[in-house]
Design an enzyme around this catalytic site. Structure first.
Site, PDB file in Angstrom:
ATOM      1  N   CYS A   1       0.824  -1.208   0.000  1.00 30.50           N
ATOM      2  CA  CYS A   1       0.000   0.000   0.000  1.00 30.50           C
ATOM      3  C   CYS A   1       0.858   1.259   0.000  1.00 30.50           C
ATOM      4  O   CYS A   1       0.377   2.335  -0.344  1.00 30.50           O
ATOM      5  CB  CYS A   1      -0.948   0.009   1.198  1.00 30.50           C
TER       6      CYS A   1
ATOM      7  N   GLU B   1       7.707  -1.595  11.738  1.00 23.98           N
ATOM      8  CA  GLU B   1       6.522  -2.456  11.613  1.00 23.98           C
ATOM      9  C   GLU B   1       6.916  -3.757  10.910  1.00 23.98           C
ATOM     10  O   GLU B   1       7.823  -3.800  10.085  1.00 23.98           O
ATOM     11  CB  GLU B   1       5.403  -1.720  10.871  1.00 23.98           C
ATOM     12  N   THR B   2       6.228  -4.842  11.264  1.00 22.71           N
ATOM     13  CA  THR B   2       6.610  -6.166  10.776  1.00 22.71           C
ATOM     14  C   THR B   2       5.778  -6.642   9.591  1.00 22.71           C
ATOM     15  O   THR B   2       6.116  -7.657   8.983  1.00 22.71           O
ATOM     16  CB  THR B   2       6.484  -7.200  11.905  1.00 22.71           C
ATOM     17  N   GLN B   3       4.717  -5.947   9.259  1.00 22.92           N
ATOM     18  CA  GLN B   3       3.885  -6.377   8.135  1.00 22.92           C
ATOM     19  C   GLN B   3       4.700  -6.407   6.843  1.00 22.92           C
ATOM     20  O   GLN B   3       4.543  -7.301   6.018  1.00 22.92           O
ATOM     21  CB  GLN B   3       2.685  -5.444   7.983  1.00 22.92           C
TER      22      GLN B   3
ATOM     23  N   GLY C   1     -13.233  -4.958   4.124  1.00 28.81           N
ATOM     24  CA  GLY C   1     -12.119  -5.862   3.844  1.00 28.81           C
ATOM     25  C   GLY C   1     -11.819  -6.774   5.012  1.00 28.81           C
ATOM     26  O   GLY C   1     -11.900  -6.360   6.176  1.00 28.81           O
TER      27      GLY C   1
END
EC number: 1.2.1.70
Length: 463
Positions: free
Chosen positions: A50, A116-118, A191
């Protein structure tokens, strides 16, 4: 060979441009294959999230400029816009800069939310997707594997993600600033994917009443079951807007699911505020400005989370120094590739010698029984292995050093390993992968890595 990164992200391009410079899930197969088919590209990995779209390329050094130009033309075709619209928003990194960039991305150091780990999962998915489509090879496979392993290690060692500041968390922080208490507030989440799940978990912990709307009803039902909410389809959005206090977009829809006209129609018949949080790219919610409607998109969240990142940034500075060591390790591995064809040729020479000797023995001793033949072959194999063991060990130990280069040339000469014809020569050159003209790690990188070793010698052991 030359490693190149061409891309754009939230730091170089606004959300209005990023949402056009991305790939939908059903486009990835064709996009990646056509990227690899570019004439100057040897290996390719496509990373799209994103907040970023990046291509990682391996190309011949002489064709690097061509590969960059062709990749931008490829982007232009896929994005459906002239290069001039996005070219000034691109960053281009080569060799050490490209490798450093991947390590930073995988560890979350280049993310909107530091640490962040995403993104680590997204990098891994991109690499595995490339491997499955055979667009990545030995070089990029090793680089991505090392970057992913490094990211896991530093997150575990430093607890970089212990304080939750993901975009999903940022959405809940913003909402708490707008509402004193979220208990009983109606939250509509568009979503049921990874981001939608994180959002649902955060808002469940705050006591909100959740409704999950998704294109696939079964996925909405699954998530709703996990967080104790309701589930509906995306077709029900106009109806669901009437009761919602907060709407959060997290899908990968190519078109807005909540239009400005929907919001105006709904706002005209209510007296309470409506909060619109758009975490999607392309955006799920059309921009709208009117009283009692508070709309935020991805770019707004960057400002919100700054207060939560001080500790992470301090840790990130420490992790940055580790990347120097990783780059040196990767370059040393690249150097060892030079010895691989020699090792293979040496072992093939030994195998060929054993086979010729066995054929000669069988011709001279035609009455040799099978048991004796197998016993002789076994001992002959052991003899060849023992003879080659020390040269092979030495070649491996010295790989990537000047002594190693001299030893490679000496081994080729002593064992007569040079190819016999032009076709073999061409194959050997392909396997050898010429890095002679590749830039060595910068003096600054080597110096910083050495200083870290001295500073922490006997004090810190890196896991």
């Amino acid at each position: 060979m030359h490693i190149v990164v061409v891309g754009l992200n939230d730091k170089t391009a606004p959300v209005a441009l990023r949402e056009r410079c991305t790939f939908l899930p059903h486009q990835l197969d064709e996009a990646l294959v056509t990227l690899k088919e570019l004439s100057s590209v040897v290996e390719a990995v496509l990373l799209t999230t994103c907040n970023r779209t990046e291509v990682y390329l391996l190309t011949d050094r002489a064709k690097t400029k061509s590969a960059i130009e062709l990749s931008m033309q490829w982007m232009s075709r896929w994005f459906g816009m002239p290069e001039e619209r996005f070219k000034n928003h691109l960053y281009i990194y080569e060799d050490e800069q490209a490798e450093r960039h991947l390590f930073r991305v995988a560890a979350g150091l280049d993310s909107m939310i530091t640490g962040e780990t995403q993104i680590l999962g997204q990098v891994k998915d991109a690499w595995e997707f490339a491997r499955a489509h055979k667009t990545s090879g030995k070089i990029l496979n090793n680089l991505f594997k090392q970057a992913i392993t490094f990211a896991k290690r530093v997150h575990h060692a430093y607890g970089l993600n212990d304080a939750p500041v993901s975009v999903a968390y940022a959405a809940s922080v913003l909402t708490k600033k707008l509402f004193e208490d979220l208990k009983g507030k109606q939250v509509l989440i568009l979503g049921a994917g990874e981001t939608g799940t994180l959002v649902a978990q955060h808002f469940q912990s705050l006591g909100a009443s959740l409704t999950i709307a998704n294109r696939t009803l079964e996925h909405a039902r699954r998530l709703a079951g996990e967080v104790g909410g309701r589930y509906r389809t995306l077709d029900d959005i106009p109806e669901l807007l009437d009761e919602a206090d907060i709407v959060i977009g997290t899908t990968s829809s190519p078109k807005p699911l909540v239009t400005a006209s929907m919001v105006r129609t709904q706002a005209a018949r209510r007296s309470r505020p409506l909060v619109l949080l758009d975490l999607a790219l392309p955006r799920d919610i059309e921009p709208v400005s009117m009283e009692m409607v508070y709309a935020y998109d991805l770019d707004d969240f960057k400002k919100i989370v700054d207060d939560h990142l001080t500790a992470r940034k301090k840790l990130a500075e420490v992790i940055e120094t580790r990347i120097d060591e990783e780059i040196i390790a990767f370059l040393e591995w690249l150097e060892t590739l030079k010895v691989v064809p020699v090792l293979a040729a040496l072992q093939e020479k030994g195998q060929s010698l054993k086979e010729r000797s066995m054929r000669s023995l069988e011709n001279k001793l035609p009455d040799l029984d099978e048991r004796s033949r197998r016993l002789i072959e076994k001992y002959m194999k052991n003899l060849v292995n023992q003879l080659l063991q020390d040269p092979i060990i030495k070649l491996k130990e010295t790989a990537g050093t000047r002594d190693g280069e001299m030893l490679v040339r000496a081994t080729e000469m002593l064992f007569n390993l040079a190819p016999d014809d032009s076709e073999q020569e061409e194959e050997a050159n392909k396997e050898r992968v010429s890095y002679e003209h590749r830039q060595r790690p910068s003096e600054e990188t080597v110096k910083k890595a050495a200083e870290r070793v001295r500073d922490h010698a006997g004090v810190v052991t890196f896991i």
